[in-house]
Enzyme design. Sequence first.
Site, PDB file in Angstrom:
ATOM      1  N   GLU A   1       2.221 -20.764  -0.024  1.00  0.00           N
ATOM      2  CA  GLU A   1       3.388 -19.911  -0.232  1.00  0.00           C
ATOM      3  C   GLU A   1       3.152 -18.498   0.311  1.00  0.00           C
ATOM      4  O   GLU A   1       2.042 -17.978   0.275  1.00  0.00           O
ATOM      5  CB  GLU A   1       3.729 -19.858  -1.720  1.00  0.00           C
ATOM      6  CG  GLU A   1       4.179 -21.218  -2.228  1.00  0.00           C
ATOM      7  CD  GLU A   1       4.646 -21.210  -3.672  1.00  0.00           C
ATOM      8  OE1 GLU A   1       5.645 -21.880  -3.957  1.00  0.00           O
ATOM      9  OE2 GLU A   1       4.012 -20.559  -4.520  1.00  0.00           O
TER      10      GLU A   1
ATOM     11  N   ASN B   1       2.308 -12.077 -15.461  1.00  0.00           N
ATOM     12  CA  ASN B   1       3.420 -12.950 -15.090  1.00  0.00           C
ATOM     13  C   ASN B   1       3.132 -14.358 -15.578  1.00  0.00           C
ATOM     14  O   ASN B   1       2.175 -14.981 -15.106  1.00  0.00           O
ATOM     15  CB  ASN B   1       3.606 -12.958 -13.568  1.00  0.00           C
ATOM     16  CG  ASN B   1       4.056 -11.605 -13.052  1.00  0.00           C
ATOM     17  OD1 ASN B   1       5.026 -11.039 -13.551  1.00  0.00           O
ATOM     18  ND2 ASN B   1       3.342 -11.064 -12.072  1.00  0.00           N
TER      19      ASN B   1
ATOM     20  N   SER C   1      -9.496  -6.730  -7.921  1.00  0.00           N
ATOM     21  CA  SER C   1      -8.938  -7.279  -9.162  1.00  0.00           C
ATOM     22  C   SER C   1      -9.957  -7.093 -10.281  1.00  0.00           C
ATOM     23  O   SER C   1     -10.866  -7.901 -10.428  1.00  0.00           O
ATOM     24  CB  SER C   1      -8.629  -8.761  -8.971  1.00  0.00           C
ATOM     25  OG  SER C   1      -7.636  -8.906  -7.988  1.00  0.00           O
ATOM     26  N   LEU C   2      -9.804  -6.031 -11.032  1.00  0.00           N
ATOM     27  CA  LEU C   2     -10.806  -5.695 -12.048  1.00  0.00           C
ATOM     28  C   LEU C   2     -10.514  -6.409 -13.376  1.00  0.00           C
ATOM     29  O   LEU C   2     -11.297  -7.199 -13.855  1.00  0.00           O
ATOM     30  CB  LEU C   2     -10.855  -4.176 -12.228  1.00  0.00           C
ATOM     31  CG  LEU C   2     -11.977  -3.647 -13.102  1.00  0.00           C
ATOM     32  CD1 LEU C   2     -13.355  -3.981 -12.530  1.00  0.00           C
ATOM     33  CD2 LEU C   2     -11.856  -2.132 -13.283  1.00  0.00           C
ATOM     34  N   HIS C   3      -9.416  -6.089 -13.987  1.00  0.00           N
ATOM     35  CA  HIS C   3      -8.871  -6.817 -15.148  1.00  0.00           C
ATOM     36  C   HIS C   3      -9.660  -6.715 -16.449  1.00  0.00           C
ATOM     37  O   HIS C   3      -9.171  -7.135 -17.491  1.00  0.00           O
ATOM     38  CB  HIS C   3      -8.647  -8.301 -14.850  1.00  0.00           C
ATOM     39  CG  HIS C   3      -7.840  -8.562 -13.620  1.00  0.00           C
ATOM     40  ND1 HIS C   3      -6.698  -7.872 -13.311  1.00  0.00           N
ATOM     41  CD2 HIS C   3      -8.017  -9.454 -12.603  1.00  0.00           C
ATOM     42  CE1 HIS C   3      -6.199  -8.326 -12.168  1.00  0.00           C
ATOM     43  NE2 HIS C   3      -6.979  -9.261 -11.720  1.00  0.00           N
TER      44      HIS C   3
ATOM     45  N   CYS D   1       3.475 -10.790   1.508  1.00  0.00           N
ATOM     46  CA  CYS D   1       2.290 -11.204   0.747  1.00  0.00           C
ATOM     47  C   CYS D   1       1.843 -12.560   1.294  1.00  0.00           C
ATOM     48  O   CYS D   1       2.558 -13.549   1.209  1.00  0.00           O
ATOM     49  CB  CYS D   1       2.661 -11.281  -0.735  1.00  0.00           C
ATOM     50  SG  CYS D   1       1.327 -11.883  -1.766  1.00  0.00           S
TER      51      CYS D   1
ATOM     52  N   GLY E   1      -5.345 -17.814  -2.949  1.00  0.00           N
ATOM     53  CA  GLY E   1      -6.698 -17.853  -2.425  1.00  0.00           C
ATOM     54  C   GLY E   1      -7.430 -16.532  -2.462  1.00  0.00           C
ATOM     55  O   GLY E   1      -6.860 -15.479  -2.736  1.00  0.00           O
ATOM     56  N   GLU E   2      -8.734 -16.626  -2.210  1.00  0.00           N
ATOM     57  CA  GLU E   2      -9.602 -15.450  -2.178  1.00  0.00           C
ATOM     58  C   GLU E   2      -9.910 -15.144  -0.708  1.00  0.00           C
ATOM     59  O   GLU E   2     -10.689 -15.856  -0.065  1.00  0.00           O
ATOM     60  CB  GLU E   2     -10.875 -15.746  -2.986  1.00  0.00           C
ATOM     61  CG  GLU E   2     -11.990 -14.748  -2.824  1.00  0.00           C
ATOM     62  CD  GLU E   2     -11.549 -13.289  -3.013  1.00  0.00           C
ATOM     63  OE1 GLU E   2     -11.037 -12.943  -4.073  1.00  0.00           O
ATOM     64  OE2 GLU E   2     -11.722 -12.491  -2.050  1.00  0.00           O
TER      65      GLU E   2
ATOM     66  N   CYS F   1       3.073 -11.890  -8.685  1.00  0.00           N
ATOM     67  CA  CYS F   1       1.607 -11.966  -8.620  1.00  0.00           C
ATOM     68  C   CYS F   1       1.087 -13.086  -9.499  1.00  0.00           C
ATOM     69  O   CYS F   1       1.403 -13.141 -10.689  1.00  0.00           O
ATOM     70  CB  CYS F   1       0.975 -10.695  -9.183  1.00  0.00           C
ATOM     71  SG  CYS F   1       1.225  -9.284  -8.190  1.00  0.00           S
TER      72      CYS F   1
ATOM     73  N   SER G   1      -6.815  -7.968  -1.058  1.00  0.00           N
ATOM     74  CA  SER G   1      -7.170  -7.977  -2.478  1.00  0.00           C
ATOM     75  C   SER G   1      -8.270  -8.995  -2.724  1.00  0.00           C
ATOM     76  O   SER G   1      -8.184 -10.141  -2.285  1.00  0.00           O
ATOM     77  CB  SER G   1      -5.926  -8.338  -3.304  1.00  0.00           C
ATOM     78  OG  SER G   1      -6.272  -8.509  -4.653  1.00  0.00           O
TER      79      SER G   1
ATOM     80  N   CYS H   1      -4.362 -16.965 -13.785  1.00  0.00           N
ATOM     81  CA  CYS H   1      -3.729 -17.107 -12.462  1.00  0.00           C
ATOM     82  C   CYS H   1      -3.338 -18.557 -12.188  1.00  0.00           C
ATOM     83  O   CYS H   1      -4.160 -19.467 -12.335  1.00  0.00           O
ATOM     84  CB  CYS H   1      -4.711 -16.599 -11.400  1.00  0.00           C
ATOM     85  SG  CYS H   1      -4.144 -16.910  -9.717  1.00  0.00           S
TER      86      CYS H   1
ATOM     87  N   CYS I   1      -7.716 -22.312  -4.752  1.00  0.00           N
ATOM     88  CA  CYS I   1      -8.740 -21.264  -4.904  1.00  0.00           C
ATOM     89  C   CYS I   1      -9.889 -21.844  -5.694  1.00  0.00           C
ATOM     90  O   CYS I   1      -9.677 -22.651  -6.595  1.00  0.00           O
ATOM     91  CB  CYS I   1      -8.140 -20.054  -5.623  1.00  0.00           C
ATOM     92  SG  CYS I   1      -9.242 -18.616  -5.658  1.00  0.00           S
TER      93      CYS I   1
ATOM     94  N   CYS J   1      -9.553 -17.926 -12.072  1.00  0.00           N
ATOM     95  CA  CYS J   1      -9.308 -16.830 -13.016  1.00  0.00           C
ATOM     96  C   CYS J   1      -8.323 -17.351 -14.067  1.00  0.00           C
ATOM     97  O   CYS J   1      -7.358 -18.034 -13.731  1.00  0.00           O
ATOM     98  CB  CYS J   1      -8.741 -15.614 -12.286  1.00  0.00           C
ATOM     99  SG  CYS J   1      -9.859 -15.001 -11.011  1.00  0.00           S
TER     100      CYS J   1
HETATM  101  N1  SAH Z   1      -7.675 -13.751  -4.878  1.00  0.00           N
HETATM  102  C1  SAH Z   1      -7.351 -12.408  -4.682  1.00  0.00           C
HETATM  103  C2  SAH Z   1      -5.959 -12.173  -4.156  1.00  0.00           C
HETATM  104  C3  SAH Z   1      -4.817 -12.973  -4.759  1.00  0.00           C
HETATM  105  S1  SAH Z   1      -4.257 -12.658  -6.376  1.00  0.00           S
HETATM  106  C4  SAH Z   1      -7.572 -11.615  -5.963  1.00  0.00           C
HETATM  107  O1  SAH Z   1      -7.765 -12.235  -6.993  1.00  0.00           O
HETATM  108  O2  SAH Z   1      -7.580 -10.393  -5.893  1.00  0.00           O
HETATM  109  C5  SAH Z   1      -3.347 -11.112  -6.297  1.00  0.00           C
HETATM  110  C6  SAH Z   1      -3.359 -10.354  -7.635  1.00  0.00           C
HETATM  111  O3  SAH Z   1      -2.550 -10.994  -8.638  1.00  0.00           O
HETATM  112  C7  SAH Z   1      -4.751 -10.242  -8.213  1.00  0.00           C
HETATM  113  O4  SAH Z   1      -4.994  -8.964  -8.687  1.00  0.00           O
HETATM  114  C8  SAH Z   1      -4.668 -11.206  -9.354  1.00  0.00           C
HETATM  115  O5  SAH Z   1      -5.640 -10.964 -10.314  1.00  0.00           O
HETATM  116  C9  SAH Z   1      -3.252 -10.977  -9.865  1.00  0.00           C
HETATM  117  N2  SAH Z   1      -2.775 -12.047 -10.730  1.00  0.00           N
HETATM  118  C10 SAH Z   1      -3.183 -13.327 -10.798  1.00  0.00           C
HETATM  119  N3  SAH Z   1      -2.484 -14.005 -11.744  1.00  0.00           N
HETATM  120  C11 SAH Z   1      -1.620 -13.134 -12.277  1.00  0.00           C
HETATM  121  C12 SAH Z   1      -0.596 -13.243 -13.273  1.00  0.00           C
HETATM  122  N4  SAH Z   1      -0.341 -14.393 -13.856  1.00  0.00           N
HETATM  123  N5  SAH Z   1       0.120 -12.147 -13.572  1.00  0.00           N
HETATM  124  C13 SAH Z   1      -0.104 -10.969 -12.930  1.00  0.00           C
HETATM  125  N6  SAH Z   1      -1.032 -10.819 -11.974  1.00  0.00           N
HETATM  126  C14 SAH Z   1      -1.791 -11.875 -11.645  1.00  0.00           C
HETATM  127 FE1  SF4 Z   2      -8.144 -17.046  -6.989  1.00  0.00          FE
HETATM  128 FE2  SF4 Z   2      -7.258 -14.486  -7.019  1.00  0.00          FE
HETATM  129 FE3  SF4 Z   2      -6.094 -16.361  -8.541  1.00  0.00          FE
HETATM  130 FE4  SF4 Z   2      -8.548 -15.509  -9.143  1.00  0.00          FE
HETATM  131  S1  SF4 Z   2      -6.655 -14.277  -9.163  1.00  0.00           S
HETATM  132  S2  SF4 Z   2      -7.850 -17.662  -9.122  1.00  0.00           S
HETATM  133  S3  SF4 Z   2      -9.397 -15.203  -7.112  1.00  0.00           S
HETATM  134  S4  SF4 Z   2      -6.130 -16.321  -6.322  1.00  0.00           S
END
Ligand code: SAH
Ligand code: SF4
Length: 403
Positions: A132, A342, A265-267, A147, A211-212, A385, A243, A161, A154, A158
């Site tokens: 997508e 989200n 992506s710190l979180h 985007c 993906g990463e 996201c 990212s 996600c 992936c 996480c």
């Molecule tokens: N894999 C990479 C890039 C794709 S994700 C990464 O993890 O950075 C893009 C962003 O969306 C990242 O910061 C990710 O942590 C965030 N993300 C993933 N799932 C999410 C969700 N359910 N709600 C909000 N942000 C989310």
């Molecule tokens: Fe992969 Fe990024 Fe989603 Fe983590 S947040 S599972 S690295 S796409």
Amino acid sequence: MPAQVTRAITASEPAELTATERDRILAKSALFDPPNPALPDGRRDLVGMNRDELGAELAAIGEAPFRVKQLWHWIYHQGVTDFERMSSIAKPLQRKLAEWFIIGRPDAAMVQTSTDQTRKFLFRFRDGQEAETVYIPDPVEDRGAVCISSQIGCTLSCRFCHTGTQTLVRNLGAPEIVGQFMAVRDSYGEWPSPKGETPRLLSTIVLMGMGEPLYNYANVARAMRIVMDGEGIGLSRRRITLSTSGVVPMMDRCGEELGLNLAVSLHAVTDDLRDELVPLNRKYPIKELIAACRRYPGSSNARRITFEYVMLKGVNDSEAEAHELVRLIAGLPAKVNLIPFNPWPGSHYEPSSRSALDRFAAIVNDAGFSAPVRTPRGRDILAACGQLRTETRRGRGARVLTT
Ligand code: SAH
Ligand code: SF4
């Protein structure tokens, strides 16, 4: 094993210690490269080739090197997909090129437009696999971000996600990565007009889709070099943000070679919690991640690193965590994007309350960092996201990696 190999990487000793790890990542990533991009009839797709490769292909059919510049202009600047439209090339050569090559695009298997005008594309590639891509128009100005996905699925899982629930099928190739951007441009008629007006709507790229990207560095780098070429699409590196969930050894490489804007992506602000939310943290803990950010070239006030922080109710959104975040990134030219969680089908987390978001943002702001709360875009079509995910196609060429 010598002691220095096991020592944590610090800001002052990055290169040798990460080189082995970087080679390991690149070798593993190559195992998931896409299948041969040639069509069943043997024709080759010119999209995704760099200038040298294009030159070699042309030489193989007896054409001169100066054709590279000509073709590059038609393919990447004008966006044509049909050799017959290349008016600076004589008809017989147009026909010859069409016998050997195509200028491809991924198929848009589905296109959905959100009530907020965000548009999500489900692109199908030649082996039937899908990813997508999302176009996010600026709500006020005539510009927007595309985007882009870098992998189908992936490996990183996480917890919050949706993409992380799809095991990695394969990497996307450079033609497929550039192709996403070009196909979105097609959809908006965003190629230069005959009068030479430059396109504006698709003004930035964010590598934040499925993906990463740093686990598919070779293909991402090839694709971004094509996108940045000034005689073609010509997006400057300042208009591209990559990212990463924190693949530390590849952050250095990306900074040195491509110099894209970096989003991390710190979180979470403690290793205990980040180990759980972003399991890659067990390999590259927060201290190493922040050290890699401090080394990232060109990070200055004009070019800040963005920290992404998904706000999960009762999990990572306390005031104490906001203070700890500020402490962690102190001295770094940085901005913090607070992303309301989200939800997606089957997700277990809840978005933080508005008041928790505001309190968190205020603490980060008061410490001198910009901390915008990202407005969710395209939630109604699962385009926001972390909501992207496709069905894995089982069939020829489909491999599934489970780690
Ligand atoms: N894999 C990479 C890039 C794709 S994700 C990464 O993890 O950075 C893009 C962003 O969306 C990242 O910061 C990710 O942590 C965030 N993300 C993933 N799932 C999410 C969700 N359910 N709600 C909000 N942000 C989310
Ligand atoms: Fe992969 Fe990024 Fe989603 Fe983590 S947040 S599972 S690295 S796409």
